[in-house]
Design a protein around this motif. Structure first.
Motif, PDB file in Angstrom:
ATOM      1  N   LEU A  67      47.109  26.304  48.411  1.00  0.00           N
ATOM      2  CA  LEU A  67      48.042  25.606  47.463  1.00  0.00           C
ATOM      3  C   LEU A  67      47.241  24.959  46.608  1.00  0.00           C
ATOM      4  N   SER A  68      46.235  24.264  46.869  1.00  0.00           N
ATOM      5  CA  SER A  68      45.384  23.254  45.794  1.00  0.00           C
ATOM      6  C   SER A  68      44.855  24.172  44.746  1.00  0.00           C
ATOM      7  N   ASP A  69      44.599  25.426  45.236  1.00  0.00           N
ATOM      8  CA  ASP A  69      43.508  26.231  44.225  1.00  0.00           C
ATOM      9  C   ASP A  69      44.541  27.122  43.449  1.00  0.00           C
ATOM     10  N   ARG A  70      45.727  27.450  44.033  1.00  0.00           N
ATOM     11  CA  ARG A  70      46.919  28.294  43.378  1.00  0.00           C
ATOM     12  C   ARG A  70      47.669  27.494  42.491  1.00  0.00           C
ATOM     13  N   TRP A 198      55.227  11.729  39.779  1.00  0.00           N
ATOM     14  CA  TRP A 198      55.814  12.646  38.564  1.00  0.00           C
ATOM     15  C   TRP A 198      55.189  12.188  37.077  1.00  0.00           C
ATOM     16  N   ARG A 199      54.674  11.157  37.190  1.00  0.00           N
ATOM     17  CA  ARG A 199      53.552  10.658  35.981  1.00  0.00           C
ATOM     18  C   ARG A 199      52.332  11.375  35.762  1.00  0.00           C
ATOM     19  N   LEU A 200      51.731  12.262  37.024  1.00  0.00           N
ATOM     20  CA  LEU A 200      50.505  12.602  36.567  1.00  0.00           C
ATOM     21  C   LEU A 200      50.379  14.027  35.747  1.00  0.00           C
ATOM     22  N   PRO A 201      49.889  13.816  34.791  1.00  0.00           N
ATOM     23  CA  PRO A 201      49.641  15.140  33.998  1.00  0.00           C
ATOM     24  C   PRO A 201      48.833  16.270  34.433  1.00  0.00           C
ATOM     25  N   VAL A 202      49.417  17.550  34.133  1.00  0.00           N
ATOM     26  CA  VAL A 202      48.526  18.557  34.646  1.00  0.00           C
ATOM     27  C   VAL A 202      47.297  18.977  33.662  1.00  0.00           C
ATOM     28  N   LEU A 203      46.244  18.878  34.320  1.00  0.00           N
ATOM     29  CA  LEU A 203      44.839  19.070  33.587  1.00  0.00           C
ATOM     30  C   LEU A 203      44.492  20.393  33.661  1.00  0.00           C
ATOM     31  N   LEU A 204      44.627  20.948  34.578  1.00  0.00           N
ATOM     32  CA  LEU A 204      44.224  22.487  34.643  1.00  0.00           C
ATOM     33  C   LEU A 204      45.356  23.336  34.967  1.00  0.00           C
ATOM     34  N   PRO A 205      45.728  24.645  34.472  1.00  0.00           N
ATOM     35  CA  PRO A 205      46.849  25.158  34.688  1.00  0.00           C
ATOM     36  C   PRO A 205      46.713  25.837  36.282  1.00  0.00           C
ATOM     37  N   SER A 206      47.989  26.513  36.756  1.00  0.00           N
ATOM     38  CA  SER A 206      47.857  27.211  37.784  1.00  0.00           C
ATOM     39  C   SER A 206      47.107  28.502  37.720  1.00  0.00           C
ATOM     40  N   ARG A 211      46.576  34.995  45.559  1.00  0.00           N
ATOM     41  CA  ARG A 211      47.665  35.361  46.421  1.00  0.00           C
ATOM     42  C   ARG A 211      47.227  34.929  47.683  1.00  0.00           C
ATOM     43  N   PHE A 212      48.231  34.376  48.494  1.00  0.00           N
ATOM     44  CA  PHE A 212      47.899  34.069  49.873  1.00  0.00           C
ATOM     45  C   PHE A 212      48.183  35.332  50.846  1.00  0.00           C
ATOM     46  N   ASN A 213      47.105  35.521  51.701  1.00  0.00           N
ATOM     47  CA  ASN A 213      47.102  36.591  52.665  1.00  0.00           C
ATOM     48  C   ASN A 213      47.520  36.201  53.883  1.00  0.00           C
ATOM     49  N   TRP A 214      48.864  36.413  54.169  1.00  0.00           N
ATOM     50  CA  TRP A 214      49.539  35.918  55.492  1.00  0.00           C
ATOM     51  C   TRP A 214      48.836  36.700  56.778  1.00  0.00           C
ATOM     52  N   ALA A 215      48.644  38.142  56.492  1.00  0.00           N
ATOM     53  CA  ALA A 215      48.071  38.769  57.702  1.00  0.00           C
ATOM     54  C   ALA A 215      46.765  38.306  58.034  1.00  0.00           C
ATOM     55  N   ALA A 216      45.828  37.936  57.106  1.00  0.00           N
ATOM     56  CA  ALA A 216      44.588  37.433  57.176  1.00  0.00           C
ATOM     57  C   ALA A 216      44.382  35.998  57.880  1.00  0.00           C
ATOM     58  N   TYR A 217      45.638  35.109  57.416  1.00  0.00           N
ATOM     59  CA  TYR A 217      45.570  33.873  57.914  1.00  0.00           C
ATOM     60  C   TYR A 217      46.160  33.909  59.514  1.00  0.00           C
ATOM     61  N   THR A 218      47.058  34.815  60.180  1.00  0.00           N
ATOM     62  CA  THR A 218      47.549  34.730  61.279  1.00  0.00           C
ATOM     63  C   THR A 218      46.506  35.251  62.263  1.00  0.00           C
ATOM     64  N   GLY A 359      39.350  23.806  45.811  1.00  0.00           N
ATOM     65  CA  GLY A 359      40.333  23.199  46.886  1.00  0.00           C
ATOM     66  C   GLY A 359      40.171  23.960  48.310  1.00  0.00           C
ATOM     67  N   SER A 360      39.649  25.098  48.359  1.00  0.00           N
ATOM     68  CA  SER A 360      39.219  25.754  49.347  1.00  0.00           C
ATOM     69  C   SER A 360      38.198  25.121  50.223  1.00  0.00           C
ATOM     70  N   VAL A 361      37.236  24.463  49.461  1.00  0.00           N
ATOM     71  CA  VAL A 361      36.114  24.128  49.854  1.00  0.00           C
ATOM     72  C   VAL A 361      36.480  22.502  50.833  1.00  0.00           C
ATOM     73  N   LEU A 362      37.114  21.772  49.766  1.00  0.00           N
ATOM     74  CA  LEU A 362      37.546  20.473  50.334  1.00  0.00           C
ATOM     75  C   LEU A 362      38.572  20.787  51.497  1.00  0.00           C
ATOM     76  N   ALA A 363      39.393  21.723  51.532  1.00  0.00           N
ATOM     77  CA  ALA A 363      40.160  22.014  52.689  1.00  0.00           C
ATOM     78  C   ALA A 363      39.385  22.116  53.887  1.00  0.00           C
ATOM     79  N   ALA A 364      38.189  23.193  53.772  1.00  0.00           N
ATOM     80  CA  ALA A 364      37.435  23.291  54.895  1.00  0.00           C
ATOM     81  C   ALA A 364      36.525  22.032  55.344  1.00  0.00           C
ATOM     82  N   ASN A 365      36.227  20.926  54.293  1.00  0.00           N
ATOM     83  CA  ASN A 365      35.798  19.836  54.791  1.00  0.00           C
ATOM     84  C   ASN A 365      36.747  19.274  55.565  1.00  0.00           C
TER      85      ASN A 365
END
Length: 417
Positions: A67-70, A198-206, A211-218, A359-365
């Motif tokens: 979610l953080s990367d996407r 709601w006051r935080l500006p978007v600095l980098l776009p989505s 894509r999230f791989n649900w099969a790989a996650y489960t 995002g994924s690195v920090l989530a792994a952390n």
């Protein structure tokens, strides 16, 4: 640059409130346990509460990183704040109804929104500060979080004791009914967090291509992929292990020290006990700010080494103290050296991670840190189950810390050569 500077204030305010809300409910539950139970039983239940807070960070590791990367990170923080409003309303209902088990369980749900929020928070600070100012920015964020924790400890503990003053209670349900108005404090803070998010500006776009791989996650494949992101870069991996050890030791102290101090000091006032624990926050603030200054332009290994030696030295001293002031000074020292230790390690992780995978690195952390903390809490629970005195546990904890930290420091030193 002006946009980024203007976003720093609301961002730090959101981080402050998020930490204070999480801490506020946890303190209420822990103080209730403190009032009803003693020594081993108290240690065991406190370990369970802390584990409930950490478990979502393990279970939601992969979705949080995705979610953080996407998506744009301010959007993640807004939805997390909205969910906190809903959860704190349910917590308040549980307080008024005297549903202690429900309030206990909602600790897990409240922590789940923090697990989603955390990678977005640390990724956003990289967007705000860039590579050149990331160490001092981490120092400010760490200091803000610790001030929030200190504020939450003192505010909610003082209010907790004042609402119980001259009241008669027999069990957990009686206590949480008496302190139920504190629930509205949690709701109000969550609403303010939502407004500021709601006051935080978007600095980098989505990044729509993600894509999230649900099969790989489960099947656990996504977990292995994300963990591989950090294990393939030794400087990141051993930095994470160092952070994990510090926070695991801290969680163990949070679980064991209140029962130990209750006996040694013959004290059942939660303001005194929580105040002593809060002293570590004062130390972490000063240590974090000093580390940020020392490592402003370059990360220095001696700062990490001094922090490691200092924090373990404090662990050796604590079990042999028996008065409030020496406890306070030693716990401040533990936090100070901890701050010197963790700020350079956090900066190393962020500096060496690919920005598109941050995002994924920090989530792994987060996942590895929380797995370490859960492991130490399970150990704590098992030791408490065996009716081991809290003093004996604390006397042996620093020896375990030494065995674990030496190989981490050796590996990190090699990466600096």
């Amino acid at each position: 640059m002006t946009l980024r500077l203007s976003a720093l204030g609301p961002f730090l305010a959101v981080a402050f409130i998020n930490a204070m809300v999480d801490l506020g409910h946890k303190i209420i539950v822990q103080n209730t346990i403190f009032k009803i139970y003693d020594d081993a039983a108290q240690v065991g239940l406190t370990a369970v509460v802390n584990a409930l807070i950490l478990l979502p960070f393990i279970l939601l590791f992969t979705p949080a990183g995705y979610l953080s990367d996407r998506f744009a990170k301010p959007g993640i923080m807004r939805w997390s704040a909205f969910s906190a409003v809903i959860v704190t309303l349910l917590i308040t209902l549980s307080y008024y109804q005297g549903w202690f088990i429900s309030a206990f369980a909602l600790t897990f749900v409240l922590a789940a929104q923090s697990a989603i929020y955390s990678p977005a928070k640390y990724g956003y600070i990289r967007e705000l500060a860039g590579k050149t100012e990331i160490a001092p920015a981490n120092g400010f964020l760490q200091a803000t979080t610790i001030v929030a924790i200190l504020s939450g400890i003192f505010v909610f503990t003082i209010l907790f004791e004042s609402l119980l003053s001259d009241q008669v209670y027999q069990n957990e349900a009686d206590i949480i009914r008496l302190i139920a108005p504190l629930g509205w404090c949690l709701v109000g803070l969550s609403l303010l967090e939502l407004l500021l998010a709601w006051r935080l500006p978007v600095l980098l776009p989505s990044q729509k291509e993600h894509r999230f791989n649900w099969a790989a996650y489960t099947q656990g494949k996504q977990l292995k992929t994300n963990v591989k992101l950090v294990t393939t870069k030794p400087i990141i991996w051993f930095s994470i292990l160092g952070l994990s050890l510090f926070w695991a030791l801290s969680q163990t102290m949070l679980a064991v020290f209140p029962a130990f101090a209750k006996i040694v000091l013959n004290e059942d006032n939660t303001i005194i006990i929580q105040g002593l624990l809060a002293c570590s926050g004062l130390g972490i603030i000063s240590g974090s700010l000093l580390a940020g200054k020392l490592c402003r332009q370059q990360i220095h290994f001696p700062v990490i080494l001094v922090g490691a030696i200092g924090l373990i030295s404090m662990l050796f001293v604590i079990p042999y103290l028996s008065a409030v002031i020496p406890f306070a000074l030693t716990i401040i020292g533990f936090g100070f050296f901890g701050g010197l230790f963790i700020i350079p390690l956090n900066a190393l992780i962020q500096m060496h991670a690919d920005i598109t995978q941050l995002g994924s690195v920090l989530a792994a952390n987060n996942w590895v840190q929380n797995l370490a903390m859960i492991s130490f809490l399970i150990l704590t629970y098992l030791v408490a189950k065996a009716d081991t005195p809290s003093a004996l546990f604390l006397q042996n904890l620093p020896y375990l810390a030494v065995l674990l930290i030496i190989p981490i420091l050796i590996k990190l030193k090699r990466k600096f050569v």
